[in-house]
Design a protein around this motif. Structure first.
Motif, PDB file in Angstrom:
ATOM      1  N   LEU A  33       0.817  -1.341   0.126  1.00  0.00           N
ATOM      2  CA  LEU A  33       0.122  -0.058  -0.296  1.00  0.00           C
ATOM      3  C   LEU A  33       1.264   1.339  -0.360  1.00  0.00           C
ATOM      4  N   GLY A  34       2.737   0.741   0.070  1.00  0.00           N
ATOM      5  CA  GLY A  34       3.546   1.775   0.004  1.00  0.00           C
ATOM      6  C   GLY A  34       3.119   2.857   1.835  1.00  0.00           C
ATOM      7  N   VAL A  35       4.117   3.875   1.861  1.00  0.00           N
ATOM      8  CA  VAL A  35       4.209   4.398   3.191  1.00  0.00           C
ATOM      9  C   VAL A  35       3.342   5.641   2.977  1.00  0.00           C
ATOM     10  N   THR A  36       3.315   6.755   2.219  1.00  0.00           N
ATOM     11  CA  THR A  36       2.243   7.590   2.378  1.00  0.00           C
ATOM     12  C   THR A  36       0.656   6.801   2.611  1.00  0.00           C
ATOM     13  N   ALA A  37       0.281   6.246   2.276  1.00  0.00           N
ATOM     14  CA  ALA A  37      -0.936   5.699   2.667  1.00  0.00           C
ATOM     15  C   ALA A  37      -1.552   5.187   3.421  1.00  0.00           C
ATOM     16  N   THR A  38      -0.514   3.938   4.050  1.00  0.00           N
ATOM     17  CA  THR A  38      -0.522   3.458   4.588  1.00  0.00           C
ATOM     18  C   THR A  38      -0.074   4.534   6.502  1.00  0.00           C
ATOM     19  N   TYR A  39       0.369   5.426   6.433  1.00  0.00           N
ATOM     20  CA  TYR A  39       0.759   6.719   7.362  1.00  0.00           C
ATOM     21  C   TYR A  39      -0.659   6.985   7.103  1.00  0.00           C
ATOM     22  N   ASN A  40      -1.203   7.241   6.497  1.00  0.00           N
ATOM     23  CA  ASN A  40      -2.390   8.581   6.332  1.00  0.00           C
ATOM     24  C   ASN A  40      -4.233   7.579   6.428  1.00  0.00           C
ATOM     25  N   ILE A  41      -3.815   5.803   6.620  1.00  0.00           N
ATOM     26  CA  ILE A  41      -5.294   5.517   7.047  1.00  0.00           C
ATOM     27  C   ILE A  41      -5.146   5.290   8.623  1.00  0.00           C
ATOM     28  N   LEU A  42      -3.869   5.282   8.440  1.00  0.00           N
ATOM     29  CA  LEU A  42      -3.149   4.810  10.213  1.00  0.00           C
ATOM     30  C   LEU A  42      -3.651   5.659  11.422  1.00  0.00           C
ATOM     31  N   ASP A  43      -2.812   6.893  10.728  1.00  0.00           N
ATOM     32  CA  ASP A  43      -3.514   8.676  11.149  1.00  0.00           C
ATOM     33  C   ASP A  43      -5.028   8.868  11.232  1.00  0.00           C
ATOM     34  N   ASN A  44      -5.889   7.744  10.076  1.00  0.00           N
ATOM     35  CA  ASN A  44      -7.666   8.226   9.762  1.00  0.00           C
ATOM     36  C   ASN A  44      -7.941   7.196  11.439  1.00  0.00           C
ATOM     37  N   LEU A  45      -7.398   5.986  11.076  1.00  0.00           N
ATOM     38  CA  LEU A  45      -7.865   5.032  12.388  1.00  0.00           C
ATOM     39  C   LEU A  45      -7.787   5.897  13.887  1.00  0.00           C
ATOM     40  N   ARG A  46      -6.562   6.075  14.580  1.00  0.00           N
ATOM     41  CA  ARG A  46      -6.086   6.761  15.439  1.00  0.00           C
ATOM     42  C   ARG A  46      -6.822   7.980  15.801  1.00  0.00           C
ATOM     43  N   ASP A  47      -7.279   9.047  15.164  1.00  0.00           N
ATOM     44  CA  ASP A  47      -8.270   9.521  14.899  1.00  0.00           C
ATOM     45  C   ASP A  47      -9.554   9.330  15.657  1.00  0.00           C
ATOM     46  N   LYS A  48     -10.050   8.790  14.775  1.00  0.00           N
ATOM     47  CA  LYS A  48     -11.945   7.999  15.017  1.00  0.00           C
ATOM     48  C   LYS A  48     -11.767   6.883  15.666  1.00  0.00           C
ATOM     49  N   VAL A  49     -10.822   6.485  16.516  1.00  0.00           N
ATOM     50  CA  VAL A  49     -10.151   5.890  17.665  1.00  0.00           C
ATOM     51  C   VAL A  49     -10.379   6.397  19.073  1.00  0.00           C
ATOM     52  N   LYS A  50      -9.971   7.300  19.229  1.00  0.00           N
ATOM     53  CA  LYS A  50      -9.910   8.422  20.747  1.00  0.00           C
ATOM     54  C   LYS A  50     -11.250   9.426  20.137  1.00  0.00           C
TER      55      LYS A  50
END
Length: 308
Positions: A53-70
Motif C-alpha cells: 500500500l506504500g508508506v504515504t497511504a499506510t500512514y494516512n490510513i493509520l492516522d485516520n484510524l487513530r483519530d477515529k479511535v480517540k
C-alpha cells in the motif's frame, strides 16, 4: 444487475492472492489483539506496507484510524476493521474517476515499459469500445519492437478496429500523423496510440512523446486528450516507481494496472492513487476482454475485503 454481479465476482476472484496476503493478516490483528495499543498499530502498519500500500497511504490510513479511535472512544480492536476499510476507500478516492473521454472524440496515448501488457491492454480496450458501437482506430506508433505491430494487428482484427501502422523503425510521429488524419476522415470516436516502451532513455522518450503531442495539438485540436501509463501490478513498488518516472516525462491522466489476478501485491493500486493522485482507470484481473474492468475504488475495496 446480473452483469455487474458477474464483474464483481471476477474481481473478487482476481484479488484472491492480495486478499490472502493482506486481509487474513489484518483479521488476525483485529480479532487476535486484546488492546488498541502501539503494538496493534505497528502490526497493522507492517501488514499494510508489506501489502504494497506504500508508506504515504499506510500512514494516512493509520492516522485516520487513530483519530477515529480517540473521537469515538473505541476500545475493542475488532471495531477498527470497518474504520480501516472506509479509510482505504477514502485514500483511493481522487474525485470522480473520469470517463468523459467516452462521450467525446478522443485520443488516448498509451505509455509503459515493455512486458507490462501494454499492447494487449490496447487491444482489449479496442474490443470494449467496439462492443459499445464506437468507431475505434489504433495507431501502431511503437515502431521499435518488431512484434508490436503484428500483435496490434491481431487485436485490431478481433476488435473490428482499423489499424494505422508504419514500417519497423519508422518515425512514430508520422504514424500518429497518419492515424489522426484517418480518425478525422473516418469519424472515429476513439484513437488509441501505442508508443514505444522505453524509460532508460528518458530524454528520447520525452522528445518523442512531445513530437506526437504537437502533431495531435495541431491536427486534431478539438479532440479530448488522455495519456495513460500501463503498469504490471505483480511488480509492486516498481510499478509505483515507473508511474513516477512516466509522470516526469508526460502529462499522465490515468493508470491501467494489469495482471492483478497473478499477484499478492494488489495493494499497489491504493499506493498509486494515494501517492500520485492519478486515477486508476482500468484494472486487469484475467486474460479475457471482460477481465479488463473500469476501476471503481468502492467496488475494489469491497471485492478486496469480500464485502457485498
Amino acid at each position: 444487475m446480473a452483469e455487474e454481479k458477474g464483474l464483481f465476482n471476477r474481481l473478487v476472484s482476481g484479488l484472491a492472492k492480495t486478499r490472502d496476503n493482506i486481509v487474513s493478516s489484518m483479521d488476525s490483528v483485529f480479532y487476535g489483539s486484546s488492546n488498541i495499543d502501539e503494538d496493534f498499530y505497528e502490526e497493522l502498519e507492517e501488514i499494510l506496507i508489506m501489502g504494497d500500500l506504500g508508506v504515504t497511504a499506510t500512514y494516512n490510513i493509520l492516522d485516520n484510524l487513530r483519530d477515529k479511535v480517540k473521537e469515538e472512544h473505541i476500545k475493542n480492536p475488532a471495531d477498527c476493521k470497518e474504520i480501516l476499510i472506509n479509510s482505504i476507500r477514502e485514500q483511493m478516492d481522487v474525485g470522480a474517476v473520469q470517463y468523459e473521454f467516452e462521450e467525446m472524440n478522443s485520443v488516448i496515448m498509451v505509455v509503459g515499459v515493455n512486458g507490462v501488457g501494454k499492447t494487449t491492454t490496447i487491444g482489449k480496450l479496442a474490443g470494449k469500445y467496439g462492443a459499445e458501437n464506437k468507431k475505434v482506430i489504433l495507431a501502431a506508433a511503437d515502431t521499435f519492437r518488431a512484434a508490436a505491430g503484428e500483435q496490434l494487428q491481431e487485436w485490431a482484427n478481433r476488435a473490428h478496429a482499423d489499424l494505422i501502422g508504419g514500417q519497423e523503425g519508422s518515425d512514430p510521429a508520422s504514424v500518429v500523423y497518419d492515424a489522426v488524419a484517418a480518425a478525422k476522415a473516418r469519424h472515429a470516436d476513439i484513437l488509441i496510440c501505442d508508443t514505444a516502451g522505453r524509460l532508460h532513455n528518458k530524454k528520447n522518450l520525452m522528445d518523442e512523446l512531445a513530437k506526437m503531442n504537437r502533431i495531435i495539438d495541431r491536427e486534431y485540436p478539438d479532440a479530448w486528450r488522455e495519456t495513460w501509463v500501463v503498469l504490471d501490478a505483480t511488480t509492486g513498488q516498481n510499478a509505483l516507481q515507473q508511474a513516477k518516472e512516466f509522470k516526469e516525462v508526460a502529462d499522465i491522466t490515468g493508470i491501467v494496472l494489469t495482471k492483478m489476478d497473478g499477484t499478492a501485491k494488489g495493494g499497489i493500486a491504493i499506493a498509486i492513487q494515494a501517492e500520485l493522485g492519478i486515477p486508476v482507470k482500468y484494472i486487469g484481473v484475467g486474460e479475457s476482454i471482460e477481465d479488463l474492468q473500469k476501476f471503481n475504488s468502492t467496488t475494489f475495496v469491497n471485492a478486496l475485503f469480500s464485502v457485498e
